[in-house]
Write a protein that holds these residues in place. Structure first.
Motif, mmCIF file in Angstrom:
data_model
loop_
_atom_site.group_PDB
_atom_site.id
_atom_site.type_symbol
_atom_site.label_atom_id
_atom_site.label_comp_id
_atom_site.label_asym_id
_atom_site.label_seq_id
_atom_site.Cartn_x
_atom_site.Cartn_y
_atom_site.Cartn_z
ATOM 1 N N ALA A 50 0.856 -1.192 0.000
ATOM 2 C CA ALA A 50 0.000 0.000 0.000
ATOM 3 C C ALA A 50 0.890 1.240 0.000
ATOM 4 C CB ALA A 50 -0.913 -0.004 1.222
ATOM 5 N N ARG A 51 0.899 1.964 -1.116
ATOM 6 C CA ARG A 51 1.812 3.104 -1.302
ATOM 7 C C ARG A 51 1.646 4.163 -0.219
ATOM 8 N NH1 ARG A 51 0.036 4.587 -5.981
ATOM 9 N NH2 ARG A 51 1.594 3.605 -7.318
ATOM 10 N N HIS A 52 0.410 4.430 0.158
ATOM 11 C CA HIS A 52 0.125 5.515 1.107
ATOM 12 C C HIS A 52 -0.050 5.022 2.539
ATOM 13 C CE1 HIS A 52 -0.394 8.439 -2.145
ATOM 14 N NE2 HIS A 52 -1.046 7.493 -2.788
ATOM 15 N N GLY A 53 0.305 3.763 2.790
ATOM 16 C CA GLY A 53 0.154 3.185 4.114
ATOM 17 C C GLY A 53 -1.182 2.482 4.266
ATOM 18 N N LEU A 59 0.723 11.417 2.348
ATOM 19 C CA LEU A 59 0.511 12.224 1.156
ATOM 20 C C LEU A 59 1.561 11.859 0.104
ATOM 21 C CD1 LEU A 59 -0.129 15.626 2.948
ATOM 22 C CD2 LEU A 59 -1.838 14.222 1.786
ATOM 23 N N PRO A 60 1.307 12.166 -1.167
ATOM 24 C CA PRO A 60 2.245 11.731 -2.219
ATOM 25 C C PRO A 60 3.690 12.140 -1.981
ATOM 26 C CG PRO A 60 0.212 12.495 -3.204
ATOM 27 C CD PRO A 60 0.096 12.798 -1.747
ATOM 28 N N HIS A 61 3.919 13.361 -1.504
ATOM 29 C CA HIS A 61 5.292 13.815 -1.294
ATOM 30 C C HIS A 61 5.916 13.237 -0.028
ATOM 31 C CE1 HIS A 61 3.009 16.573 1.229
ATOM 32 N NE2 HIS A 61 4.119 16.928 1.827
ATOM 33 N N CYS A 156 0.552 9.844 -21.993
ATOM 34 C CA CYS A 156 1.594 10.459 -21.173
ATOM 35 C C CYS A 156 1.039 10.826 -19.799
ATOM 36 C CB CYS A 156 2.153 11.700 -21.869
ATOM 37 S SG CYS A 156 3.529 12.477 -20.972
ATOM 38 N N TYR A 157 1.691 10.342 -18.759
ATOM 39 C CA TYR A 157 1.327 10.604 -17.366
ATOM 40 C C TYR A 157 2.153 11.794 -16.878
ATOM 41 C CZ TYR A 157 0.877 9.386 -12.315
ATOM 42 O OH TYR A 157 0.648 9.388 -10.959
ATOM 43 N N GLY A 158 1.503 12.889 -16.487
ATOM 44 C CA GLY A 158 2.172 14.036 -15.901
ATOM 45 C C GLY A 158 2.183 13.925 -14.390
ATOM 46 N N VAL A 159 3.379 14.015 -13.789
ATOM 47 C CA VAL A 159 3.520 13.831 -12.341
ATOM 48 C C VAL A 159 3.640 15.188 -11.669
ATOM 49 C CG1 VAL A 159 4.774 12.652 -10.512
ATOM 50 C CG2 VAL A 159 4.826 11.730 -12.846
ATOM 51 N N THR A 160 2.654 15.539 -10.835
ATOM 52 C CA THR A 160 2.704 16.795 -10.093
ATOM 53 C C THR A 160 3.043 16.540 -8.631
ATOM 54 O OG1 THR A 160 0.305 16.725 -9.754
ATOM 55 C CG2 THR A 160 1.121 17.980 -11.649
ATOM 56 N N GLN A 161 3.370 17.607 -7.915
ATOM 57 C CA GLN A 161 3.876 17.464 -6.562
ATOM 58 C C GLN A 161 2.774 17.152 -5.554
ATOM 59 O OE1 GLN A 161 6.770 17.113 -5.492
ATOM 60 N NE2 GLN A 161 6.850 17.697 -3.345
ATOM 61 N N GLY A 162 1.602 17.819 -5.690
ATOM 62 C CA GLY A 162 0.574 17.633 -4.687
ATOM 63 C C GLY A 162 0.965 18.269 -3.355
ATOM 64 N N PRO A 163 0.173 18.062 -2.307
ATOM 65 C CA PRO A 163 -1.065 17.283 -2.314
ATOM 66 C C PRO A 163 -2.277 18.019 -2.905
ATOM 67 C CG PRO A 163 -0.678 18.147 -0.116
ATOM 68 C CD PRO A 163 0.526 18.528 -0.941
ATOM 69 N N ARG A 164 -2.132 19.315 -3.157
ATOM 70 C CA ARG A 164 -3.255 20.036 -3.760
ATOM 71 C C ARG A 164 -3.475 19.562 -5.183
ATOM 72 N NH1 ARG A 164 -1.723 23.453 -7.729
ATOM 73 N NH2 ARG A 164 0.431 24.205 -7.745
ATOM 74 N N LEU A 165 -4.688 19.727 -5.676
ATOM 75 C CA LEU A 165 -4.944 19.499 -7.092
ATOM 76 C C LEU A 165 -4.422 20.689 -7.896
ATOM 77 C CD1 LEU A 165 -8.533 17.957 -6.918
ATOM 78 C CD2 LEU A 165 -6.341 16.777 -7.036
ATOM 79 N N GLU A 166 -4.348 20.535 -9.194
ATOM 80 C CA GLU A 166 -3.712 21.512 -10.053
ATOM 81 C C GLU A 166 -4.658 22.676 -10.387
ATOM 82 O OE1 GLU A 166 -2.253 17.769 -9.804
ATOM 83 O OE2 GLU A 166 -4.093 18.163 -10.929
ATOM 84 N N GLY A 183 -1.223 12.790 -12.279
ATOM 85 C CA GLY A 183 -1.216 12.147 -10.972
ATOM 86 C C GLY A 183 -0.039 12.646 -10.160
ATOM 87 N N MET A 184 0.135 12.080 -8.968
ATOM 88 C CA MET A 184 1.147 12.609 -8.053
ATOM 89 C C MET A 184 2.172 11.576 -7.602
ATOM 90 S SD MET A 184 -1.398 14.865 -5.635
ATOM 91 C CE MET A 184 -2.615 15.980 -6.360
#
Length: 245
Positions: A50-53, A59-61, A156-166, A183-184
């Motif tokens: 489980a990536r997020h625990g 959170l993603p970062h 193409c998957y764009g990876v953003t920092q988060g945790p906010r949406l864009e 995604g993040m």
């Protein structure tokens, strides 16, 4: 081949996985997000993380991607399928559609991006021209077709920092750059897998139109509804993939 699955938002646990053990693995990069689950899916041995625990708390970062990938490798993974909940940018990336991306653009920052940052070791660069393994994606395509999934081959998957949406302007920029989904968590997961020699591919469930792509505000209630409807099919696809090995 022992497949490992990384579950993202909406996939903290796999209901169709028969759990045999939960491995508490310590790595030189720290502890992974959760124990590595050993189990059987379609009567075949698999691993799950489980990536997020478990429960979902990271959170993603905040995810220790290096520890996660190192723990899966130590547990015996020979390939990795990552599941992600993403926003749709392109017209074909509608809510509820599964995308198997073949490219990515990384907009994240400040994350631990490599295993090769020890100054006493050799300077190492990996080829990352094609971030997702072609043979593993072909197997995923067969499983998606076998399950009758509504899916898109490539993108193409764009990876953003988060945790906010864009913001809508950020999504417009990403669309101009060629991104189909956003995604993040795709990086540094993908490049760390490459450094470890682990074939890596993604199943990305589109759970909402990206910012500015609809006339309404993005709400968590809408996202959760799509996740509830779509993750069952994702689990079925993963079972079909394992059964085909």
């Amino acid at each position: 081949m022992t497949l490992a699955f990384i579950g993202g938002t909406g996939l903290t646990r796999m209901d169709n996985l028969q759990v045999q053990d939960r491995l508490q693995i310590s790595t030189q990069w720290g502890a992974p997000s959760a124990p590595v689950v050993q189990g059987e899916l379609a009567s075949r041995p698999v691993l799950f993380l489980a990536r997020h625990g478990d429960p979902h708390v990271l959170l993603p970062h905040q995810v220790n991607y290096r520890a996660n990938m190192a723990a899966l490798k130590e547990a015996g993974a020979s390939a990795v399928i990552a599941v992600n909940a993403v926003g749709g940018i392109s017209a074909h990336a509608r809510s509820g559609v599964i995308v198997s991306p073949d490219q990515l653009i990384d907009y994240s920052w400040g994350r631990d991006m490599t295993f090769f940052d020890d100054r006493s070791g050799p300077v190492t660069h990996v080829d990352f021209s094609w971030p997702f393994d072609a043979a593993l994606r072909a197997r995923l395509a067969a499983a998606l077709d076998a399950c009758g999934a509504d899916w898109v081959n490539g993108g193409c998957y764009g990876v953003t920092q988060g945790p906010r949406l864009e913001t809508a302007a950020e999504i417009q920029r990403m669309e101009r750059d060629g991104c189909d989904i956003v995604g993040m968590t795709g990086m540094p997961e993908a490049v760390l897998a490459r450094e470890l020699g682990l074939p890596y591919a993604m199943l990305s469930l589109v759970v909402n139109p990206a910012a500015g792509k609809s006339d309404t505000e993005i709400t968590m209630a809408e996202i959760e509804a799509v996740i509830a409807a779509g993750m069952g099919q994702v689990c079925a696809v993963l079972a079909a993939l394992v059964a085909s090995d």
